[in-house]
Design a protein around this motif. Structure first.
Motif, PDB file in Angstrom:
ATOM      1  N   ILE A  34      -1.863  -3.430  -9.317  1.00 11.08           N
ATOM      2  CA  ILE A  34      -1.796  -4.127  -8.035  1.00 11.08           C
ATOM      3  C   ILE A  34      -0.408  -4.777  -7.933  1.00 11.08           C
ATOM      4  N   PRO A  35       0.417  -4.360  -6.958  1.00 11.60           N
ATOM      5  CA  PRO A  35       0.143  -3.321  -5.976  1.00 11.60           C
ATOM      6  C   PRO A  35       0.269  -1.924  -6.580  1.00 11.60           C
ATOM      7  N   ARG A  36      -0.472  -1.011  -6.006  1.00 13.32           N
ATOM      8  CA  ARG A  36      -0.456   0.369  -6.486  1.00 13.32           C
ATOM      9  C   ARG A  36       0.841   1.055  -6.049  1.00 13.32           C
TER      10      ARG A  36
END
Length: 354
Positions: free
Chosen positions: A237-239
């Motif tokens: 996260i974030p991807r």
């Protein structure tokens, strides 16, 4: 089994004359030469290459050692080397190490007993050819390393421009609008994997994009490794919105993991490979990839080896072949950029209708 004495008897010549005809070692009258060759054909005689090699202290065999015969990239390399060898009267002996250094050492030791004219090696994991190569050179056999280089290698080599290829691929992803990029590298003790990572990092640095350590995953150069490490990246996260894979086999595993996660490539995550294997055109979506010239790696290495055989004593040569970026359907702008672009197009159409 037919022998030279039988040929001499049938042709009515001496054993020495038969030897001269078969080895081209002295001028023989054409009519006599013809009689000898006819006798050779009648009895089906095949000279022993090993015996001939013992007399000359060298055979017409070239040893080639590769790390993984199941990797689709290597057959083109082998084919290139074999084509050059065969057209020049040499025969190629292929050995597979399974990326196992101890198995590589066994092949190197045993190949020396066959008195090869030379050796072409794609080094295994943790390979150190320096000592072995010196034994071959003392025996008059050249050694050329291709694709990746072993530790402290100072001999002849033929490689692709891995750093530039990875840089260009990463820069293209950045130009599409990606800012959250990740990479899955091959084993970083291998020079080609390390160089590709350097190219990726250089493009990120030039674009002033931050690269957290967890967005760099190291694995083996295979589908299983690519699958496992992509699952790790997809949990971040974030991807990441784009993944640069260290080779096409890693990319295949990544593509499978993306599908299993219920994501769409390239709409939700872009994917770039390295090698440009034939199968890159058949995946769904077709895989964008950095093309390195496998066949030319093989032909260039074999020509370099034969030049050494013919007496080239110049300093060690390090030949680097260019790479090309082949764009297909696995890359696109990231979701947020694509959405903005679609919205702007829609606004433009509405305004045009007023």
């Amino acid at each position: 089994m037919a022998n030279m004495q039988e040929i001499a008897r049938m042709a009515g010549v001496s054993l020495g004359t038969v030897s001269h005809v078969l080895n081209n070692s002295a001028k023989v009258r054409e009519s006599t030469r013809k009689r000898v060759l006819e006798a050779v054909q009648l009895v089906g005689y095949q000279p022993s290459q090993l015996a001939r090699g013992l007399r000359r202290d060298k055979t017409n065999m070239i040893g080639m050692i590769i790390p993984d015969i199941t990797n689709p990239f290597f057959p083109a390399v082998v084919r290139g080397a074999e084509d050059v060898a065969f057209s020049n009267g040499y025969r190629l002996i292929l050995c597979n190490t399974d990326n196992d250094h101890s198995k590589e050492i066994i092949h190197l030791n045993e190949l020396r007993t066959y008195l090869p004219a030379g050796l072409i090696v794609i080094p295994s994991n943790f390979s150190d050819l320096t000592t072995q190569a010196e034994y071959y050179r003392r025996a008059g056999a050249g050694v050329v390393c291709i694709d990746r280089l072993p530790k402290n290698w100072s001999g002849d080599s033929v490689t692709s421009d891995n750093e530039a290829g990875a840089y260009n691929a990463t820069r293209h992803l950045i130009q599409l609008g990606h800012t959250r990029l990740a990479t899955i590298t091959g084993p970083l003790h291998l020079t080609n994997a390390a160089e590709r990572l350097e190219g990726f990092k250089r493009a990120m640095k030039e674009a002033k994009l931050h690269l957290s350590p967890e967005y760099v995953q190291e694995t083996s150069f295979d589908k299983q490794g690519g699958h496992a490490k992509t699952l790790v990246l997809l949990r971040l996260i974030p991807r990441p919105t784009a993944i640069f894979a260290g080779n096409d086999m890693i990319a295949l595993g990544a593509l499978l993991a993306i599908r299993e996660a219920g994501l769409r490539c390239p709409e939700e995550i872009s994917l770039m490979g390295f090698d440009d294997l034939d199968l890159a055109e058949t995946t769904n979506p077709s895989l964008s990839s950095v093309s390195q010239p496998g066949y030319q790696l093989g032909t260039t290495a074999a020509r370099l080896l034969l030049d050494r055989r013919e007496g080239d004593t110049s300093p060690a040569k390090h030949i680097v072949l260019e790479t090309l970026l082949h764009l297909r359907n696995s890359v696109s702008p990231p979701p947020d950029v694509a959405t903005v672009g679609s919205s702007m197009n829609l606004i433009g159409k509405k305004q045009g209708r007023r």
